[in-house]
Design a protein around this motif. Structure first.
Motif, mmCIF file in Angstrom:
data_model
loop_
_atom_site.group_PDB
_atom_site.id
_atom_site.type_symbol
_atom_site.label_atom_id
_atom_site.label_comp_id
_atom_site.label_asym_id
_atom_site.label_seq_id
_atom_site.Cartn_x
_atom_site.Cartn_y
_atom_site.Cartn_z
ATOM 1 N N ASP A 87 0.820 -1.210 0.000
ATOM 2 C CA ASP A 87 0.000 0.000 0.000
ATOM 3 C C ASP A 87 0.859 1.267 0.000
ATOM 4 O O ASP A 87 0.498 2.274 -0.629
ATOM 5 C CB ASP A 87 -0.906 0.032 1.235
ATOM 6 C CG ASP A 87 -2.237 -0.662 1.019
ATOM 7 O OD1 ASP A 87 -2.650 -0.836 -0.138
ATOM 8 O OD2 ASP A 87 -2.880 -1.024 2.032
ATOM 9 N N ALA A 90 1.899 1.547 -3.725
ATOM 10 C CA ALA A 90 0.889 1.606 -4.779
ATOM 11 C C ALA A 90 0.033 2.855 -4.719
ATOM 12 O O ALA A 90 -0.241 3.477 -5.760
ATOM 13 C CB ALA A 90 0.003 0.364 -4.718
ATOM 14 N N ASN A 91 -0.436 3.218 -3.528
ATOM 15 C CA ASN A 91 -1.396 4.316 -3.454
ATOM 16 C C ASN A 91 -0.818 5.664 -3.870
ATOM 17 O O ASN A 91 -1.429 6.355 -4.702
ATOM 18 C CB ASN A 91 -1.999 4.376 -2.055
ATOM 19 C CG ASN A 91 -3.052 3.309 -1.847
ATOM 20 O OD1 ASN A 91 -4.189 3.445 -2.285
ATOM 21 N ND2 ASN A 91 -2.678 2.218 -1.180
ATOM 22 N N ALA A 94 -0.272 5.483 -7.749
ATOM 23 C CA ALA A 94 -1.510 5.438 -8.522
ATOM 24 C C ALA A 94 -2.258 6.765 -8.464
ATOM 25 O O ALA A 94 -2.791 7.239 -9.477
ATOM 26 C CB ALA A 94 -2.401 4.307 -8.012
ATOM 27 N N ARG A 146 2.684 1.769 -13.158
ATOM 28 C CA ARG A 146 2.538 0.369 -12.752
ATOM 29 C C ARG A 146 3.866 -0.361 -12.829
ATOM 30 O O ARG A 146 4.218 -1.127 -11.924
ATOM 31 C CB ARG A 146 1.499 -0.324 -13.630
ATOM 32 C CG ARG A 146 1.242 -1.781 -13.242
ATOM 33 C CD ARG A 146 0.121 -2.371 -14.083
ATOM 34 N NE ARG A 146 -0.166 -3.748 -13.691
ATOM 35 C CZ ARG A 146 0.488 -4.804 -14.166
ATOM 36 N NH1 ARG A 146 1.439 -4.635 -15.095
ATOM 37 N NH2 ARG A 146 0.186 -6.018 -13.753
ATOM 38 N N TYR A 149 6.006 0.628 -9.848
ATOM 39 C CA TYR A 149 5.497 -0.026 -8.638
ATOM 40 C C TYR A 149 5.912 -1.488 -8.611
ATOM 41 O O TYR A 149 6.395 -2.001 -7.591
ATOM 42 C CB TYR A 149 3.977 0.105 -8.582
ATOM 43 C CG TYR A 149 3.300 -0.939 -7.719
ATOM 44 C CD1 TYR A 149 3.303 -0.841 -6.336
ATOM 45 C CD2 TYR A 149 2.669 -2.049 -8.298
ATOM 46 C CE1 TYR A 149 2.697 -1.814 -5.548
ATOM 47 C CE2 TYR A 149 2.056 -3.014 -7.527
ATOM 48 C CZ TYR A 149 2.071 -2.895 -6.147
ATOM 49 O OH TYR A 149 1.473 -3.862 -5.376
ATOM 50 N N ALA A 153 7.795 -3.629 -5.655
ATOM 51 C CA ALA A 153 6.917 -4.613 -5.024
ATOM 52 C C ALA A 153 7.434 -6.029 -5.239
ATOM 53 O O ALA A 153 7.427 -6.859 -4.319
ATOM 54 C CB ALA A 153 5.498 -4.477 -5.575
ATOM 55 N N THR A 178 -3.054 -5.226 -4.872
ATOM 56 C CA THR A 178 -2.815 -3.913 -4.289
ATOM 57 C C THR A 178 -2.803 -2.837 -5.355
ATOM 58 O O THR A 178 -3.364 -1.749 -5.166
ATOM 59 C CB THR A 178 -1.492 -3.909 -3.502
ATOM 60 O OG1 THR A 178 -1.538 -4.927 -2.493
ATOM 61 C CG2 THR A 178 -1.263 -2.567 -2.820
ATOM 62 N N TRP A 179 -2.202 -3.128 -6.506
ATOM 63 C CA TRP A 179 -2.208 -2.133 -7.582
ATOM 64 C C TRP A 179 -3.619 -1.928 -8.126
ATOM 65 O O TRP A 179 -4.041 -0.794 -8.373
ATOM 66 C CB TRP A 179 -1.271 -2.539 -8.707
ATOM 67 C CG TRP A 179 -1.261 -1.513 -9.799
ATOM 68 C CD1 TRP A 179 -1.860 -1.595 -11.016
ATOM 69 C CD2 TRP A 179 -0.656 -0.208 -9.738
ATOM 70 N NE1 TRP A 179 -1.671 -0.437 -11.728
ATOM 71 C CE2 TRP A 179 -0.935 0.427 -10.965
ATOM 72 C CE3 TRP A 179 0.081 0.467 -8.767
ATOM 73 C CZ2 TRP A 179 -0.486 1.718 -11.243
ATOM 74 C CZ3 TRP A 179 0.530 1.757 -9.042
ATOM 75 C CH2 TRP A 179 0.247 2.371 -10.269
ATOM 76 N N SER A 183 -5.432 1.642 -7.918
ATOM 77 C CA SER A 183 -5.842 2.303 -9.161
ATOM 78 C C SER A 183 -7.333 2.614 -9.165
ATOM 79 O O SER A 183 -7.761 3.677 -9.639
ATOM 80 C CB SER A 183 -5.485 1.422 -10.362
ATOM 81 O OG SER A 183 -4.100 1.218 -10.445
#
Length: 228
Positions: A87, A90-91, A94, A146, A149, A153, A178-179, A183
């Motif tokens: 998280d 990704a957050n 995104a 992406r 990330y 990841a 998670t992605w 997203s």
């Protein structure tokens, strides 16, 4: 068109991300004292065969045991820490890609984070400018975000040794889940409707193992919806 971003671009992007994300502050690396958890320290330690997230899992397990008056199975804190670390990456990435032209650099040396005191989820993350890019084309920007990330990841999950058996489907499913969730959250918060439809998860958080808890709506343990 793609061009390099500046510190000012990074600061603007992170300010907007924080305002939309809500549950996690996303800060420039220069803001105040360095946050205590360094992603590069975590992945480097894992590469040496160490278990740097053990204190995090232990703190979560102890808090959960007090709340539920029962020790959780080790798979539960192992899954939550896996998902929460992802998280952190990704957050912000995104949301920045949804809000504007920014593709953040989430490489391990660029990211630090801090945990909430009682529940131990990530409540703050900081990003250095690093190789920040400004990408005009939305599709190209999403794809590059992406890819960046996934690079961090993937390294984390490959070295993650939480002391319990964890399948490759759980590990790499968590990366994809998670992605996808980040997203979708970003699209819901920042883009015109309709947002993407939720997808059945590939990974499990094991919350159902706690007294009174049940599986999540998108849990992979549930039967597929009719017609799918």
């Amino acid at each position: 068109m793609t061009q390099a971003g500046t510190d000012a671009d990074r600061d603007l992007a992170l300010s907007l991300v924080s305002s939309r994300l809500g549950w996690m502050d996303v800060l420039p690396a220069w803001h105040g004292s360095p946050l205590p958890w360094s992603c590069v320290d975590v992945v480097d330690a894992q590469d040496r065969g160490e278990d740097p997230t053990a204190p995090w899992r232990r703190a979560l397990a102890e808090t959960t045991a007090r709340q539920y008056r029962q020790d959780p199975p080790p798979a539960m804190p192992a899954a939550f820490v896996l998902l929460w670390y992802l998280d952190v990456l990704a957050n912000p990435v995104a949301f920045a890609a949804a809000l504007g032209p920014w593709v953040l650099d989430p490489s391990p040396g660029n990211v630090r984070f801090d945990l909430q005191t009682d529940q131990h989820y990530p409540e703050a993350a900081s990003f250095a400018t690093g190789d920040l890019l400004l990408v005009a084309d939305p599709a190209q920007r999403q794809d590059l975000a992406r890819q960046r990330y996934l690079a961090h990841a993937g390294r984390f999950v490959d070295g993650y040794r939480p002391g319990v058996k964890m399948s490759s489907r759980q590990r790499h499913g968590a990366v994809e889940d998670t992605w996808e969730i980040a997203s979708r959250r970003a699209a819901e918060a920042c883009l015109p409707p309709p947002p993407p439809e939720p997808q059945r998860r590939q990974s499990c958080c094991f919350i159902f193992t706690l007294p009174g808890a049940s599986t999540c709506a998108m849990c992979p343990r549930l039967s597929p919806p009719a017609g799918r």
